[in-house]
Scaffold this active site. Structure first.
Site, PDB file in Angstrom:
ATOM      1  N   SER A 243     -45.207 -29.264 -28.907  1.00 51.25           N
ATOM      2  CA  SER A 243     -44.342 -30.135 -27.830  1.00 51.25           C
ATOM      3  C   SER A 243     -43.308 -30.536 -28.332  1.00 51.25           C
ATOM      4  O   SER A 243     -42.184 -30.991 -27.721  1.00 51.25           O
ATOM      5  CB  SER A 243     -45.144 -31.305 -27.272  1.00 51.25           C
ATOM      6  OG  SER A 243     -46.278 -30.941 -26.710  1.00 51.25           O
TER       7      SER A 243
ATOM      8  N   HIS B  33     -44.941 -22.757 -24.842  1.00 52.55           N
ATOM      9  CA  HIS B  33     -45.431 -24.284 -24.483  1.00 52.55           C
ATOM     10  C   HIS B  33     -46.006 -23.999 -23.226  1.00 52.55           C
ATOM     11  O   HIS B  33     -45.409 -24.178 -22.213  1.00 52.55           O
ATOM     12  CB  HIS B  33     -44.183 -24.867 -24.864  1.00 52.55           C
ATOM     13  CG  HIS B  33     -44.491 -26.511 -24.649  1.00 52.55           C
ATOM     14  ND1 HIS B  33     -43.903 -27.126 -23.695  1.00 52.55           N
ATOM     15  CD2 HIS B  33     -45.496 -27.254 -25.204  1.00 52.55           C
ATOM     16  CE1 HIS B  33     -44.307 -28.559 -23.872  1.00 52.55           C
ATOM     17  NE2 HIS B  33     -45.427 -28.318 -24.822  1.00 52.55           N
TER      18      HIS B  33
ATOM     19  N   GLU C  19     -43.200 -22.965 -20.692  1.00 52.14           N
ATOM     20  CA  GLU C  19     -41.842 -23.058 -21.400  1.00 52.14           C
ATOM     21  C   GLU C  19     -41.751 -21.967 -22.592  1.00 52.14           C
ATOM     22  O   GLU C  19     -42.474 -22.184 -23.502  1.00 52.14           O
ATOM     23  CB  GLU C  19     -41.446 -24.465 -21.932  1.00 52.14           C
ATOM     24  CG  GLU C  19     -41.197 -25.302 -20.843  1.00 52.14           C
ATOM     25  CD  GLU C  19     -40.872 -26.582 -21.634  1.00 52.14           C
ATOM     26  OE1 GLU C  19     -39.610 -27.348 -21.179  1.00 52.14           O
ATOM     27  OE2 GLU C  19     -41.363 -27.362 -22.229  1.00 52.14           O
TER      28      GLU C  19
ATOM     29  N   ASN D  73     -40.823 -32.307 -21.410  1.00 50.45           N
ATOM     30  CA  ASN D  73     -41.071 -33.704 -21.839  1.00 50.45           C
ATOM     31  C   ASN D  73     -39.932 -34.482 -22.064  1.00 50.45           C
ATOM     32  O   ASN D  73     -39.748 -35.602 -21.933  1.00 50.45           O
ATOM     33  CB  ASN D  73     -42.065 -33.440 -23.167  1.00 50.45           C
ATOM     34  CG  ASN D  73     -43.320 -32.944 -23.042  1.00 50.45           C
ATOM     35  OD1 ASN D  73     -43.976 -33.296 -21.939  1.00 50.45           O
ATOM     36  ND2 ASN D  73     -44.057 -32.072 -23.824  1.00 50.45           N
TER      37      ASN D  73
HETATM   38  P1  NAD Z   1     -56.211 -31.197 -29.910  1.00 53.96           P
HETATM   39  O1  NAD Z   1     -56.326 -32.447 -30.904  1.00 53.96           O
HETATM   40  O2  NAD Z   1     -57.201 -31.378 -28.611  1.00 53.96           O
HETATM   41  O3  NAD Z   1     -56.667 -30.129 -30.610  1.00 53.96           O
HETATM   42  C1  NAD Z   1     -55.935 -29.556 -31.661  1.00 53.96           C
HETATM   43  C2  NAD Z   1     -57.231 -28.489 -32.461  1.00 53.96           C
HETATM   44  O4  NAD Z   1     -56.541 -28.276 -33.805  1.00 53.96           O
HETATM   45  C3  NAD Z   1     -58.472 -29.450 -32.962  1.00 53.96           C
HETATM   46  O5  NAD Z   1     -59.442 -28.876 -32.490  1.00 53.96           O
HETATM   47  C4  NAD Z   1     -58.461 -29.358 -34.507  1.00 53.96           C
HETATM   48  O6  NAD Z   1     -59.667 -29.168 -35.180  1.00 53.96           O
HETATM   49  C5  NAD Z   1     -57.723 -27.954 -34.520  1.00 53.96           C
HETATM   50  N1  NAD Z   1     -56.968 -27.812 -36.151  1.00 53.96           N
HETATM   51  C6  NAD Z   1     -56.325 -28.760 -36.701  1.00 53.96           C
HETATM   52  N2  NAD Z   1     -56.019 -28.213 -38.233  1.00 53.96           N
HETATM   53  C7  NAD Z   1     -56.371 -26.951 -37.795  1.00 53.96           C
HETATM   54  C8  NAD Z   1     -56.313 -25.973 -38.846  1.00 53.96           C
HETATM   55  N3  NAD Z   1     -55.682 -25.761 -39.864  1.00 53.96           N
HETATM   56  N4  NAD Z   1     -56.438 -24.578 -38.533  1.00 53.96           N
HETATM   57  C9  NAD Z   1     -57.257 -24.408 -37.134  1.00 53.96           C
HETATM   58  N5  NAD Z   1     -57.322 -25.550 -36.310  1.00 53.96           N
HETATM   59  C10 NAD Z   1     -56.935 -26.733 -36.670  1.00 53.96           C
HETATM   60  O7  NAD Z   1     -54.653 -31.108 -29.602  1.00 53.96           O
HETATM   61  P2  NAD Z   1     -53.934 -30.597 -28.280  1.00 53.96           P
HETATM   62  O8  NAD Z   1     -53.706 -31.627 -27.451  1.00 53.96           O
HETATM   63  O9  NAD Z   1     -54.871 -29.040 -27.931  1.00 53.96           O
HETATM   64  O10 NAD Z   1     -52.417 -30.081 -29.019  1.00 53.96           O
HETATM   65  C11 NAD Z   1     -52.300 -28.842 -29.667  1.00 53.96           C
HETATM   66  C12 NAD Z   1     -51.029 -28.320 -29.539  1.00 53.96           C
HETATM   67  O11 NAD Z   1     -50.699 -28.255 -28.172  1.00 53.96           O
HETATM   68  C13 NAD Z   1     -50.131 -29.604 -30.178  1.00 53.96           C
HETATM   69  O12 NAD Z   1     -49.050 -28.747 -30.901  1.00 53.96           O
HETATM   70  C14 NAD Z   1     -49.429 -30.263 -29.247  1.00 53.96           C
HETATM   71  O13 NAD Z   1     -48.375 -30.773 -29.297  1.00 53.96           O
HETATM   72  C15 NAD Z   1     -49.475 -29.181 -28.150  1.00 53.96           C
HETATM   73  N6  NAD Z   1     -49.474 -29.489 -26.568  1.00 53.96           N
HETATM   74  C16 NAD Z   1     -50.396 -30.621 -26.209  1.00 53.96           C
HETATM   75  C17 NAD Z   1     -50.389 -30.976 -24.923  1.00 53.96           C
HETATM   76  C18 NAD Z   1     -51.212 -31.864 -24.415  1.00 53.96           C
HETATM   77  O14 NAD Z   1     -51.146 -32.343 -23.206  1.00 53.96           O
HETATM   78  N7  NAD Z   1     -52.406 -32.102 -25.093  1.00 53.96           N
HETATM   79  C19 NAD Z   1     -49.300 -30.167 -23.862  1.00 53.96           C
HETATM   80  C20 NAD Z   1     -48.692 -29.246 -24.479  1.00 53.96           C
HETATM   81  C21 NAD Z   1     -48.536 -28.907 -25.948  1.00 53.96           C
END
Ligand code: NAD
Length: 232
Positions: free
Chosen positions: A119, A140, A152, A190
């Site tokens: 993000s 994204h 995005e 964002n």
């Molecule tokens: P989350 O915490 O729900 O999930 C992250 C996952 O990554 C976890 O299951 C964790 O175990 C795993 N992980 C951590 N280190 C790892 C590794 N080395 N190898 C493999 N897996 C690993 O997070 P999320 O909300 O799904 O966010 C994930 C990405 O998406 C981030 O970059 C975030 O900025 C982006 N994002 C989030 C949102 C949102 O609203 N949650 C929206 C758009 C983008």
């Protein structure tokens, strides 16, 4: 370049949604996470969310069964070596994402496109730590992925047209709409959304209006489907 096999790194909130929409668009999906529990929970959630789509008539039982069958899980990152596209959706920390790409690189085909669902982290900086900055870009998705229409697409400084076009085609095939953003912190959605949510919190803090007044004002006064505090 034709994408058929997609690797999804991270099976959290975003990763499971990304696997969900890709599988329904008939991509073969390999989802990985360091946590076995996260992979189990992700598969259960995808099943539950697809069941809801079936009950609403959005997809058929057969489509659900086929899509679920297209998603495989692994805790071994190198298993993603034969994928055409990798969408990294792991924890939002630059060192974690860099380590994932570094571990993945020796196993990848030279043609594999790498993308990040970050993000806020610079796409160009993430790309510069790989052996293929021209095949790297930001992909994204919005949360919740199966529901939100937008993706995005963010080019890094070196992203080539072939890579961009391949990612654009994936967005079209999953039935979503792409908007391109330059590689600036928080991209477009964002960058605009977060200050608004922040201002709504200050509006409450300063006593300008109640939670209900603030949310009702933006819903009925600016035609937003949700109020900013509800959204936050
Ligand atoms: P989350 O915490 O729900 O999930 C992250 C996952 O990554 C976890 O299951 C964790 O175990 C795993 N992980 C951590 N280190 C790892 C590794 N080395 N190898 C493999 N897996 C690993 O997070 P999320 O909300 O799904 O966010 C994930 C990405 O998406 C981030 O970059 C975030 O900025 C982006 N994002 C989030 C949102 C949102 O609203 N949650 C929206 C758009 C983008």
């Amino acid at each position: 370049m034709q994408v058929e096999r997609v690797g999804v790194v991270g099976a959290g909130q975003m990763g499971n949604g990304i696997a969900h929409v890709l599988a329904l668009a008939e991509y073969d999906v390999l989802m990985t996470d360091i946590s076995a529990d996260a992979l189990t929970a992700a598969m259960a959630l995808i099943d539950k969310n697809m069941t809801r789509q079936v009950s609403k008539g959005a997809i058929s039982e057969a489509q659900k069964a086929t899509a679920l069958g297209r998603i495989k899980t692994t805790q071994t990152l190198s298993d993603l070596g034969q994928t055409d596209l990798v969408i990294e959706a792991a924890t939002e920390r630059e060192t974690i994402k860099q380590a994932i790409f570094e571990d993945l690189l020796p196993h990848l085909k030279p043609t594999t496109i790498l993308t990040s669902n970050t993000s806020s982290i610079s796409i160009t900086r993430l790309a510069s730590r790989t052996d293929r900055p021209e095949k790297f870009m930001g992909f994204h998705f919005m949360n919740p992925v199966p529901v939100m229409q937008l993706v995005e697409l963010i080019r890094g400084i070196a992203t080539d047209d072939e890579t961009f076009n391949a990612c654009y085609a994936v967005v079209e095939r999953i039935g979503k709409t792409a908007a391109t953003a330059e590689d600036f912190p928080a991209f477009i959605v964002n960058r605009i959304l977060m200050p608004m949510i922040n201002e709504a919190i200050y509006t409450l803090y300063e006593g300008v209006g109640s939670v209900r007044s603030i949310d009702t004002s933006l819903k009925l006064g600016a035609n937003h489907p949700m109020g900013p505090l509800e959204l936050a």
